[in-house]
Design a protein around this motif. Structure first.
Motif, short mmCIF file in Angstrom:
data_model
loop_
_atom_site.label_atom_id
_atom_site.label_comp_id
_atom_site.label_asym_id
_atom_site.label_seq_id
_atom_site.Cartn_x
_atom_site.Cartn_y
_atom_site.Cartn_z
N ILE A 283 -10.12 -0.08 11.72
CA ILE A 283 -9.82 0.60 10.46
C ILE A 283 -8.46 1.27 10.62
CG2 ILE A 283 -10.59 2.29 8.75
CD1 ILE A 283 -13.42 1.94 9.82
N PHE A 284 -7.60 1.12 9.61
CA PHE A 284 -6.22 1.61 9.72
C PHE A 284 -5.88 2.51 8.54
CE2 PHE A 284 -6.74 -2.54 11.56
CZ PHE A 284 -6.19 -2.40 12.83
N GLN A 285 -5.02 3.47 8.80
CA GLN A 285 -4.49 4.32 7.74
C GLN A 285 -2.97 4.24 7.75
OE1 GLN A 285 -4.53 8.69 8.09
NE2 GLN A 285 -5.47 8.79 6.06
N LEU A 286 -2.40 3.95 6.58
CA LEU A 286 -0.94 3.89 6.45
C LEU A 286 -0.40 5.30 6.28
CD1 LEU A 286 1.66 2.22 6.13
CD2 LEU A 286 1.18 2.13 3.67
N ARG A 287 0.49 5.73 7.20
CA ARG A 287 1.05 7.08 7.13
C ARG A 287 2.41 7.10 6.45
NH1 ARG A 287 0.51 7.13 12.78
NH2 ARG A 287 2.47 8.31 12.98
N ALA A 288 3.21 6.04 6.66
CA ALA A 288 4.55 6.01 6.05
C ALA A 288 5.10 4.60 6.10
CB ALA A 288 5.49 6.98 6.78
N THR A 289 6.05 4.32 5.23
CA THR A 289 6.74 3.03 5.23
C THR A 289 8.24 3.26 5.17
OG1 THR A 289 6.75 2.79 2.82
CG2 THR A 289 4.84 1.93 4.00
N ALA B 283 0.83 -1.20 0.00
CA ALA B 283 0.00 0.00 0.00
C ALA B 283 0.87 1.26 0.00
CB ALA B 283 -0.93 0.01 1.21
N SER B 284 0.28 2.36 -0.41
CA SER B 284 0.97 3.65 -0.40
C SER B 284 0.45 4.49 0.75
CB SER B 284 0.76 4.38 -1.73
OG SER B 284 -0.62 4.55 -1.98
N PRO B 285 1.26 5.43 1.25
CA PRO B 285 0.81 6.27 2.37
C PRO B 285 -0.52 6.95 2.04
CG PRO B 285 3.16 6.54 2.06
CD PRO B 285 2.67 5.70 0.91
N GLY B 286 -1.39 6.96 3.04
CA GLY B 286 -2.72 7.52 2.87
C GLY B 286 -3.78 6.45 2.67
N THR B 287 -3.35 5.23 2.32
CA THR B 287 -4.31 4.14 2.09
C THR B 287 -5.01 3.77 3.39
OG1 THR B 287 -2.98 3.22 0.29
CG2 THR B 287 -4.56 1.74 1.35
N ILE B 288 -6.31 3.55 3.29
CA ILE B 288 -7.11 3.13 4.45
C ILE B 288 -7.43 1.65 4.29
CG2 ILE B 288 -9.31 3.40 5.66
CD1 ILE B 288 -9.18 6.35 5.04
N ILE B 289 -7.22 0.89 5.35
CA ILE B 289 -7.36 -0.57 5.33
C ILE B 289 -8.44 -0.96 6.33
CG2 ILE B 289 -6.18 -2.75 5.83
CD1 ILE B 289 -3.57 -1.08 5.10
N GLY B 290 -9.36 -1.79 5.89
CA GLY B 290 -10.43 -2.25 6.77
C GLY B 290 -11.79 -1.98 6.16
#
Length: 417
Positions: free
Chosen positions: A267-273, A250-257
């Motif tokens: 529900i999760f949001q990816l902020r950085a990797t 996933a890319s930053p900003g993606t919401i999972i759930g």
């Protein structure tokens, strides 16, 4: 998010939080499910087979002996018994039979995992109320299914030398990631179905980190809400496989759930990797304790939780807070992360050793307190090319078998009386 949507989210959050205390109090006072009057009454019909209340009770006891950490033990027992009924139905139609010598060998092989011979293992089961035939039937259907799977799929599985080379190149150390996540947990209790059903689409439509954090502050029931749901850097190997698989690419900003766990939707949001080299995820092992506090999220239970957080620094410290509870309320388990139930793996992934999570409520209405004791690497000897090839072959067979079983269960006639 528009100001109107933001106001709606805020209003729904107030409705959700306002009813939470009343709901948990009701859960604490609700009586447990009545025991079945006739243990041999049918509970499920699967094709031409009957699963009784006795069968389910026996399997639940067996799962407890095996330390299966299912969130809903009865549901897990019913699921496994249903799958095994389907497997047995099709094995019999295919004329598969297990010879007595092969069954004896299978029973001995299973018992050996506990470093016991067959009779010693059966004696251990008897002490837990599990009858001999329950163990025997479980092993027999497993052998039937293995024979069917190998006959159907083994000729199709071909592991090449190049595939073994690729597997060997990452078998010791491989590149992994660590991630920054934000989280929102919403209760899945029926009383909150309407507001939660309205909140979830709004959260999934969020496109900025700030909006997600504001939503977490307004509606999340997790302890991280005060920080806008923001978590610290976390190794992706610490996430449960179901979440890690979605986060990895996933890319930053993606919401999972939303991902359902006992008592809540996550529900999760990816902020950085951040890419880095790390140990293989399948070798990460955790040692943790689980304490069940009656009363759910009631005021008294939350006060007790506050005392635990203030006084507990190590796993052994938790024992003092279980003295007035049933023995089964406090358990300790060591397992590979990939073997854990998704909800437990998710909570433990957020913890360092000595930290506590209390975001879940079990099916009985008890607040689930998890404490991570340690996270270690399971050591193993280097694998030969033959062993790697065998593992790849077994992985493919297992995947094919799982897909086939899913199809057969979907086609089965399953009903309750």
């Amino acid at each position: 998010m528009s100001s109107i949507a933001n106001q709606t989210l805020h209003a729904l959050g107030k409705r959700l939080r306002g009813g939470l205390l009343a709901l948990t109090a009701a859960l604490a006072l609700a009586p447990g499910a009545a025991l079945a009057q006739n243990m041999f009454a049918p509970a499920l019909h699967v094709n031409d087979q009957v699963i009784t209340e006795f069968d389910i009770t026996q399997r639940m006891r067996f799962l407890e002996v095996l330390n299966v950490g299912a969130a809903d033990l009865r549901a897990e027992a019913e699921r496994r018994l249903t799958e095994e009924a389907v497997q047995r139905f099709h094995a019999r139609r295919a004329g598969v039979r297990i010879a007595s010598d092969d069954l004896a060998e299978g029973l001995a092989e299973f018992a050996a995992r506990a470093e016991l011979d067959t009779e010693e293992f059966i004696a251990q089961l008897a002490g837990a109320g599990v009858e001999r035939h329950t163990f025997r039937d479980f092993v027999e259907v497993g052998l039937m299914w293995r024979e069917m799977v190998r006959a159907r799929f083994l000729p199709r599985v071909n592991v090449t030398s190049a595939e073994v080379d690729r597997a060997l190149s990452v078998s010791a150390i491989r590149g992994t990631q660590r991630v920054l996540l934000s989280e929102i947990f919403l209760p899945s209790d029926p009383e909150f179905a309407e507001p939660v059903g309205e909140i979830i689409p709004q959260i999934l439509a969020i496109r900025s980190f700030e909006e997600f954090s504001e939503a977490a502050r307004q509606v999340s029931i997790a302890g991280s809400r005060e920080q806008g749901g923001r978590l610290e850097w976390m190794e992706i190997t610490r996430l449960p496989p179901q979440v890690a698989a979605q986060v990895r690419d996933a890319s930053p900003g993606t919401i999972i759930g939303p991902i359902e766990v006992p008592g809540a939707f996550g529900i999760f949001q990816l902020r950085a990797t951040e890419s880095r080299r790390d140990i293989p995820a399948e070798r990460v092992k955790v040692d943790y304790k689980r304490l069940l506090l009656p009363g759910g999220r009631s005021e008294a239970t939350m006060e007790r939780l506050s005392r635990i957080r203030a006084r507990v620094d190590m796993c052994n410290d938790l024992n003092a807070f279980a003295r007035d509870l049933p023995e089964a309320a406090l358990t300790r388990q060591e397992a590979l992360v990939r073997e854990l139930p998704q909800d437990v793996a998710l909570e433990l992934s957020r913890l360092d050793a000595g930290e506590i999570s209390a975001n879940m409520v079990d099916e009985g209405g008890a607040l689930v307190v998890l404490m991570l004791c340690s996270r270690t690497l399971e050591r193993e000897e280097p694998l030969s090319r033959e062993q790697i090839g065998g593992q790849l072959r077994d992985q493919r067979l297992n995947q094919m078998a799982d897909n086939w079983l899913e199809e057969l269960v979907a086609q089965a006639e399953i009903r309750r009386p």
